[in-house]
Design a protein around this motif. Structure first.
Motif, PDB file in Angstrom:
ATOM      1  N   UNK A   1     144.728  67.337  68.876  1.00  0.00           N
ATOM      2  CA  UNK A   1     144.011  67.672  69.569  1.00  0.00           C
ATOM      3  C   UNK A   1     143.164  69.159  69.363  1.00  0.00           C
ATOM      4  N   UNK A   2     143.466  69.698  68.098  1.00  0.00           N
ATOM      5  CA  UNK A   2     142.324  70.627  68.179  1.00  0.00           C
ATOM      6  C   UNK A   2     140.850  70.523  67.712  1.00  0.00           C
TER       7      UNK A   2
ATOM      8  N   UNK B   1     137.767  73.659  63.424  1.00  0.00           N
ATOM      9  CA  UNK B   1     138.249  74.362  62.306  1.00  0.00           C
ATOM     10  C   UNK B   1     139.631  74.509  61.518  1.00  0.00           C
TER      11      UNK B   1
ATOM     12  N   UNK C   1     147.941  63.883  62.518  1.00  0.00           N
ATOM     13  CA  UNK C   1     148.062  64.301  63.443  1.00  0.00           C
ATOM     14  C   UNK C   1     148.546  66.287  63.630  1.00  0.00           C
ATOM     15  N   UNK C   2     148.629  67.171  62.742  1.00  0.00           N
ATOM     16  CA  UNK C   2     148.289  68.539  62.862  1.00  0.00           C
ATOM     17  C   UNK C   2     146.981  68.934  63.607  1.00  0.00           C
ATOM     18  N   UNK C   3     145.805  68.816  63.595  1.00  0.00           N
ATOM     19  CA  UNK C   3     144.495  69.013  64.256  1.00  0.00           C
ATOM     20  C   UNK C   3     144.141  67.847  65.144  1.00  0.00           C
TER      21      UNK C   3
ATOM     22  N   UNK D   1     142.186  72.869  59.266  1.00  0.00           N
ATOM     23  CA  UNK D   1     142.109  73.116  57.478  1.00  0.00           C
ATOM     24  C   UNK D   1     141.990  71.691  56.359  1.00  0.00           C
TER      25      UNK D   1
ATOM     26  N   UNK E   1     132.815  68.462  46.115  1.00  0.00           N
ATOM     27  CA  UNK E   1     133.928  68.559  47.140  1.00  0.00           C
ATOM     28  C   UNK E   1     134.714  67.595  47.333  1.00  0.00           C
TER      29      UNK E   1
END
Lengths: 360, 360
Positions: free
Chosen positions: B62-63, B39, B58-60, B41, B102
């Motif tokens: 782990x998620x 999920x 890097x922000x995502x 972004x 896209x």
């Protein structure tokens, strides 16, 4: 605030002339709002020496007439980019700037085909974005209010933050208070991330309940009078350990160093480095997984980027975020974020909420 | 709901093989969620016979590891599309499908340059969108709940709707109740448009107060368990005139005709025509300024389009909206919208709120 949209269009036209372009096609919503005041969700703007035309579909034409002045509104028939191409062909448009970052490959092909062989599209991205970087006093006044409002919302929900409450209950309350306070909405999906989830910089709020001895990262912003604010605070539920306090102080120092570096003439890369160096000194650099900040205005992420090696120089009227953080997988995260307006000899911090560790 | 993402990836792979493509690059969030559960972004998915890789920053990361199974996660360094191109080069990717709708022109150029001369990008848009059109029983169950929830929210705020209340107070309450009801948020910015503003099909709620003898259009939807609902009802404050009642009945009949036309095998153009013909018979066709509906699912607007001449044939499991309306400039607008699931011999209307004119 009364906005002189015509003045903005003249500024864009001057940029066109400098690049020897006859027309500029504007296909990004925040940009066409900036130049005309039109808030509809679909359209394309054609800017030229002979005037400005907005193409939009039947859902938005009445709205466009009400929201704009001094521009022509054309109702498109059929797909937008086909209509845009046909329009450019009809007016015999020559060299036309377009923004390659605001046009999909598919739309570009439709446009080019409809515009015909004589039309010449020239990549000219960023013209409006660069104008938007410099906020005038009217814009700054609105952004100040947007920053104050989100701070008030944060302070009003602090009493809600306690063990047992769900992340998404807090985010629902936050966004409700934003609207009660006059915001048209949040400037992005509010982040309330607790415990190990706070180590995800962009976590969406879930049904997870807050627990004792957890970090909680709250990242929130409003749209007020079309302009965005964006702030982050980190709360600890209980008494933080020495280790967590050490991390917190490091992030606080990094934020302070970032803000202190902000003034006209400095590069964005230098501001990023100022914050990053502090975290490096604390041995936390590898846990700082994003850049130090970003421009803020009509959009919550806009130019300039405040990241490693960015050569863009700050100028008076720019507004950026400073938001260092550390994220320890499996444990938690800490981020502190303020909105900062650039001034000649320094800066003005728009966010008015204190930055000490809040232990609840 | 437990989702078999691997099964979806296998279905996408079959489409790849049919087109003789080695890889598919997925650059649209709803599509990568559909195929992996991620999920975040920002990212790009590379699907091939040897497996699936998600590139994200890097922000995502782990998620991404928490949300997905059976795929490889690569942390991008530098800009996303440069990293994507370099990755494709590294794995020696041959014919690779991408979605021209896209990908911006700018990102496409970055990607192509980084992928090198040997790489071959092939336009292959719509592969995942077409898979997404058919909802399985698990998806339909969630969408039923999303439709019911938005109906409950509508009914709970009806008592608020009276002269003197501001449009944006009602929309704030609506979105608050959505979240209280378990929604992750609204599926689009809630529309509350009163009086002459109701003639703007996509009006944003303002500080305007509702007044006696006005039409009020309320268009709202939730995101629940990742899936969207979307409904519209129109309310009259007072006793409606014969003229307004006539319009309302015409829209009601058009909605009824649209829903009645829905069944597997029928084209979207036929469904649009069924609703449009009714308004034409009432002499209101020129005031119906948009199409009859759109597909609904992970996104509030997705395939298929239910518009004039659309040749796509409905199939069991498709979910679309039916939302005819009339908009009389300077006077007001009326729209009625339901979510409808396609079945073999007919349809299932997911929206459970009655459609009679509500006079308050």
């Amino acid at each position: 605030m009364t906005v002189d949209f015509a003045k903005r269009r003249r500024a864009a036209l001057r940029q066109l002339r400098r690049r020897k372009l006859d027309y500029l096609v504007v296909t990004h919503g925040a940009n066409w709002y900036y130049l005309t005041g039109f808030t509809g969700e679909s359209g394309a703007l054609v800017l030229g020496n002979m005037g400005t035309t907005l193409l939009t579909d039947g859902r938005f034409t009445t709205q466009a007439r009400e929201e704009t002045h001094g521009i022509k509104i054309e109702t498109q028939h059929g797909p937008l980019y086909k209509a845009l191409g046909e329009y450019l062909k009809r007016i015999n448009a020559g060299a036309t700037g377009f923004d390659a970052a605001a046009l999909t490959v598919a739309d570009w092909k439709t446009l080019r085909t409809a515009a015909g062989a004589k039309w010449r599209g020239v990549e000219a991205g960023g013209i409006v974005e660069r104008l938007r970087m410099t906020k005038d006093s009217g814009e700054l006044a609105v952004m100040r209010r947007a920053a104050v409002l989100v701070g008030e919302v944060f302070e009003s929900v602090l009493k809600l933050i306690k063990p047992g409450v769900r992340e998404n209950e807090i985010s629902a309350e936050i966004e409700y208070q934003m609207r009660k306070g006059g915001a048209s909405g949040p400037s992005f999906e509010t982040i309330v991330a607790s415990g190990p989830r706070s180590a995800l910089p962009h976590a969406r709020p879930t049904a997870k309940r807050l627990r004792k001895n957890e970090l909680v990262v709250l990242d929130l912003g409003v749209i007020l009078g079309h302009y965005c604010s964006d702030m982050t605070r980190t709360v600890y539920l209980g008494r933080a350990s020495q280790r967590v306090r050490g991390w917190y102080r490091a992030v606080q120092d990094a934020r302070q160093a970032g803000v202190a570096a902000v003034k006209a003439g400095v590069t964005c890369g230098d501001v990023d480095a100022a914050a990053r160096t502090v975290l490096k000194k604390h041995g936390l650099e590898t846990w700082f997984v994003h850049s130090t900040g970003h421009g803020l205005g009509l959009e919550v992420h806009e130019e300039p980027r405040v990241a490693r090696d960015q050569a863009t120089r700050l100028a008076p009227g720019y507004v950026i975020t400073i938001e260092p953080g550390v994220y320890v997988e499996g444990v938690g995260g800490i981020r502190i974020e303020d909105d900062v307006a650039v001034r000649t000899g320094g800066s003005e911090v728009l966010t008015r909420v204190k930055r000490d560790l809040i232990e609840i």
